[in-house]
Design a protein around this motif. Structure first.
Motif, PDB file in Angstrom:
ATOM      1  N   GLU A   1       0.810  -1.215   0.000  1.00 43.04           N
ATOM      2  CA  GLU A   1       0.000   0.000   0.000  1.00 43.04           C
ATOM      3  C   GLU A   1       0.847   1.270   0.000  1.00 43.04           C
ATOM      4  O   GLU A   1       0.355   2.341  -0.363  1.00 43.04           O
ATOM      5  N   ASP A   2       2.092   1.150   0.430  1.00 47.60           N
ATOM      6  CA  ASP A   2       2.924   2.350   0.505  1.00 47.60           C
ATOM      7  C   ASP A   2       4.370   1.929   0.678  1.00 47.60           C
ATOM      8  O   ASP A   2       4.657   0.871   1.246  1.00 47.60           O
ATOM      9  N   LYS A   3       5.279   2.766   0.175  1.00 48.84           N
ATOM     10  CA  LYS A   3       6.703   2.515   0.406  1.00 48.84           C
ATOM     11  C   LYS A   3       7.431   3.849   0.445  1.00 48.84           C
ATOM     12  O   LYS A   3       7.118   4.793  -0.286  1.00 48.84           O
ATOM     13  N   LYS A   4       8.417   3.914   1.340  1.00 51.11           N
ATOM     14  CA  LYS A   4       9.241   5.121   1.470  1.00 51.11           C
ATOM     15  C   LYS A   4      10.692   4.688   1.622  1.00 51.11           C
ATOM     16  O   LYS A   4      10.996   3.766   2.391  1.00 51.11           O
ATOM     17  N   PHE A   5      11.591   5.369   0.898  1.00 49.14           N
ATOM     18  CA  PHE A   5      13.024   5.082   1.000  1.00 49.14           C
ATOM     19  C   PHE A   5      13.735   6.356   1.425  1.00 49.14           C
ATOM     20  O   PHE A   5      13.853   7.304   0.648  1.00 49.14           O
ATOM     21  N   ARG A   6      14.169   6.379   2.670  1.00 54.99           N
ATOM     22  CA  ARG A   6      14.843   7.545   3.223  1.00 54.99           C
ATOM     23  C   ARG A   6      16.007   7.095   4.085  1.00 54.99           C
ATOM     24  O   ARG A   6      15.916   6.113   4.823  1.00 54.99           O
ATOM     25  N   ASN A   7      17.114   7.847   3.988  1.00 52.31           N
ATOM     26  CA  ASN A   7      18.290   7.576   4.816  1.00 52.31           C
ATOM     27  C   ASN A   7      18.729   6.119   4.721  1.00 52.31           C
ATOM     28  O   ASN A   7      19.044   5.472   5.731  1.00 52.31           O
ATOM     29  N   ASP A   8      18.716   5.603   3.491  1.00 50.00           N
ATOM     30  CA  ASP A   8      19.152   4.234   3.220  1.00 50.00           C
ATOM     31  C   ASP A   8      18.220   3.178   3.809  1.00 50.00           C
ATOM     32  O   ASP A   8      18.595   2.004   3.904  1.00 50.00           O
ATOM     33  N   LYS A   9      17.012   3.552   4.219  1.00 46.19           N
ATOM     34  CA  LYS A   9      16.076   2.601   4.799  1.00 46.19           C
ATOM     35  C   LYS A   9      14.781   2.570   3.994  1.00 46.19           C
ATOM     36  O   LYS A   9      14.235   3.617   3.661  1.00 46.19           O
ATOM     37  N   LEU A  10      14.307   1.383   3.709  1.00 44.58           N
ATOM     38  CA  LEU A  10      13.046   1.207   2.998  1.00 44.58           C
ATOM     39  C   LEU A  10      11.977   0.750   3.979  1.00 44.58           C
ATOM     40  O   LEU A  10      12.159  -0.214   4.716  1.00 44.58           O
ATOM     41  N   THR A  11      10.858   1.463   3.991  1.00 47.59           N
ATOM     42  CA  THR A  11       9.716   1.074   4.809  1.00 47.59           C
ATOM     43  C   THR A  11       8.543   0.764   3.886  1.00 47.59           C
ATOM     44  O   THR A  11       8.174   1.588   3.051  1.00 47.59           O
TER      45      THR A  11
END
Length: 660
Positions: A256-266
């Motif tokens: 449903e959603d994905k975020k890639f920030r500061n070398d981390k994928l959520t």
């Protein structure tokens, strides 16, 4: 003035007509130019030979590409397709790339091959050296979050508005693995997905129907997999790699959603499975059935970091729990686990337990509510700081109103008990006065009772069935030794294991054991004295020797009320390994010297706790005299009783020299 306006408008229209004519006239050249650029970019980025045999417009914005192949240099062909019919956006052509709005693909074959350490696809997994790189994480291992983010974005960014695949095939071949996937059709129309999948993994065959939706702009996809036959959907590799079986009828998954920030994928999403069947010898002895299981997940992957966020909710039938789990190994390996439930109605809890997992608990009906909370933390570099807290709370009105397969309260009166060995019944006897070898707790020597409590469970009369510190120490020892070396069981847990459960070491058995112990102790189903009395009458003490009365007669030819301190400590010492009772003696029937350490420890603790006097402790000698059947089985040396009588005074004179 009006004439000038009409003339100007006419001129503009004429310009666009001319532009349209020119575009139509030169569109083939523009298409070939764009294809050449795409081929050039692919071959510049990867070591491959990329070919498109023919490309032409069939109408204003529809093209046909044929004889397409992708062959890694000096390796087996990775991809071929017979023809691609596509609707192309002109704007993308001017930008030097092709974006398909509608895509029809016929007879495609993706063939992955692994020969030894060589593959024809590893170039796709390598990092793009020319692309902007995040901070270096190579020194600490691969960043799977970054890899997964790249795969997600590549897949979603290339999804057309409409897709019509016919005869799509994919395969993987190695020296010990063969995978074949065939899709007679795959349709995507305005975000709706539909397909049929035939999948063979070695000898395992799955026939699936797939339906779902996709929104590439928001990285959102939802898919449902349905079995197309009665065999269900079975997961490959599980049987071979994990000695397990996993099958289900329907699976619903979504991103449903994905975020890639500061070398981390959520990533966030949901999954639900219907009619799940699980079989693994470490989980349970039989097939475990879950009518419906679901999870709303929030997962983060990063360099040396794997986290299941506390927003993750797991549901098994009607029972729900929030789960947090993390593993990080940047400097040291740290594991955290938290499980928390809201107040769950008692009936929902027991009715939600998967069938086949907890046989004794099936069918229980309850009133009131339950709530569970677990906290576990371990740093592998400082094992002494292990944190383990496990609490199951109940409302004041919680009670069992009807037993199911097993009446746990049966141990309050006489009952029939069967002993098993290696899964087979070896002896059945009555636990109660009808059995001549049954001994009420009042007829069992206080020495034996107190020695057993000292060695096995000193807090038995004070705790509620569990000794968390003992369990924490067991975790520490097991982690240090890398194997199951210590259990941390209380007498209540040992009793439940012997009376209600099999000897198989499974996760299900340990959980079922904990639930039954909790019910017995927290609902006051059985008194402490009764629990201890039953325990003393059923535990194993040697070859076909069960209970304190049987043991007293087998080893010493006396009643359990007549046992002295030394005999009581000996019987206590063999409880953990009763089948090794012979190892405690030499061929003359004397206790071996290494037993003195155990006597010193147990006797010292009993003295400090006031269970024996100072005089009894000082007169404690680590030896016993065998009689009856035990002597016949143990003593093989010639009779030296006269020699022993001559030296007994010397032994008594030197006993005070031993450091007990």
């Amino acid at each position: 003035m009006k004439n000038k306006i009409f003339i100007w408008v006419g001129g503009v229209l004429a310009f666009f007509v001319l532009l349209f004519v020119l575009l139509f006239a030169f569109r083939s050249r523009l298409l070939n130019y764009t294809i050449e650029r795409v081929i050039g970019k692919v071959e510049a980025r990867y070591p491959v030979d990329f070919k498109i045999g023919n490309a032409e417009f069939v109408d204003w914005n529809s093209v046909v590409l044929s004889d397409i192949s992708l062959v890694p240099l000096k390796k087996d062909t990775l991809f071929t397709t017979d023809s691609v019919h596509a609707t192309v956006g002109f704007r993308s052509l001017f930008k030097g790339r092709i974006v398909f709005r509608r895509l029809e693909v016929n007879d495609s074959y993706l063939t992955a091959v692994k020969k030894g350490d060589e593959t024809n696809y590893d170039f796709l997994l390598k990092k793009d050296e020319k692309a902007p790189q995040p901070k270096d994480t190579t020194a600490t291992g691969r960043n799977y979050g970054q890899l997964l983010n790249r795969l997600i974005e590549t897949a979603f960014d290339n999804v057309p508005d409409q897709v019509d695949f016919k005869n799509l095939n994919a395969s993987y071949t190695s020296t010990n693995r063969t995978i074949d996937v065939r899709m007679p059709y795959l349709l995507i129309d305005d975000g709706d997905i539909e397909s049929e999948v035939y999948m063979r993994t070695d000898s395992l065959v799955n026939n699936l129907l797939v339906k779902g939706t996709i929104d590439p702009g928001d990285y959102n996809i939802s898919a449902s997999l349905y079995t197309a036959d009665t065999a269900g959907i079975r997961l490959p590799y599980v049987q071979q790699k994990l000695d397990a079986k996993v099958a289900f009828d329907t699976l619903h998954v979504s991103l449903e959603d994905k975020k890639f920030r500061n070398d981390k994928l959520t990533v966030r999403g949901k999954a639900m499975v219907n009619n799940l069947v699980l079989n693994h010898p470490k989980v349970a002895a039989e097939d475990v059935h879950v009518a419906e299981g679901a999870v709303d997940y929030v997962v983060t992957l990063g360099p040396n970091l794997y986290v299941i966020d506390s927003l993750t909710e797991v549901r098994v039938n009607k029972a729900k729990a929030n789960l947090y789990a993390s593993y990080q190994n940047e400097t040291s390996k740290i594991i955290d686990l938290k499980v928390k439930t809201e107040q769950v109605p008692g009936n929902d809890f027991f009715n939600s337990l998967p069938s086949g997992l907890f046989e004794n608990l099936e069918g229980i009906q309850a009133e009131g509510w339950l709530q569970y909370d677990l906290k576990f933390h371990v740093n592998m570099d400082s094992l002494e700081q292990v944190v383990f807290d496990s609490d199951l709370d109940a409302s004041e009105d919680f009670k069992i109103v009807q037993w199911g397969n097993t009446n746990i309260e049966k141990i309050n009166s006489s009952f029939t008990h069967t002993m098993f060995e290696y899964g087979k019944p070896i002896r059945t006897f009555t636990v109660g006065p009808a059995n001549p070898f049954y001994a009420p707790i009042s007829q069992i020597s206080p020495y034996l009772r107190n020695a057993i409590l000292t060695a096995e469970d000193a807090g038995f009369y004070n705790h509620n069935g569990f000794h968390e510190e003992a369990f924490r120490q067991a975790i520490i020892k097991n982690l240090k030794e890398g194997e199951f070396a210590r259990g941390g069981s209380t007498i209540s847990m040992q009793l439940v294991k012997n009376v209600f459960l099999t000897r198989q070491k499974t996760i299900a058995r340990k959980v079922e054991e904990a639930i039954i112990v909790w019910m017995i102790e927290n609902l006051d189903l059985v008194s402490k004295n009764r629990l201890f009395e039953v325990y003393l009458n059923i535990i194993e003490w040697g070859p076909d020797v069960y209970g304190a009365k049987d043991a007293s007669r087998f080893y010493f030819g006396k009643q359990p009320s007549e046992l002295n301190l030394a005999e009581a400590i000996f019987l206590t010492s063999i409880i953990p390994s009763p089948k090794r009772y012979r190892s405690s003696f030499d061929s003359a029937g004397n206790l071996r010297s290494w037993k003195s350490g155990y006597y010193r420890m147990i006797g010292g603790i009993m003295r400090r706790r006031g269970l024996i006097s100072q005089e009894e402790y000082e007169n404690l000698y680590p030896n016993v005299r065998l009689y009856g059947r035990a002597r016949d089985l143990i003593v093989t040396a010639p009779d030296t009783s006269m020699v022993e009588e001559d030296t007994s005074q010397f032994e008594l004179e030197t006993i005070d020299m031993l450091d007990f």
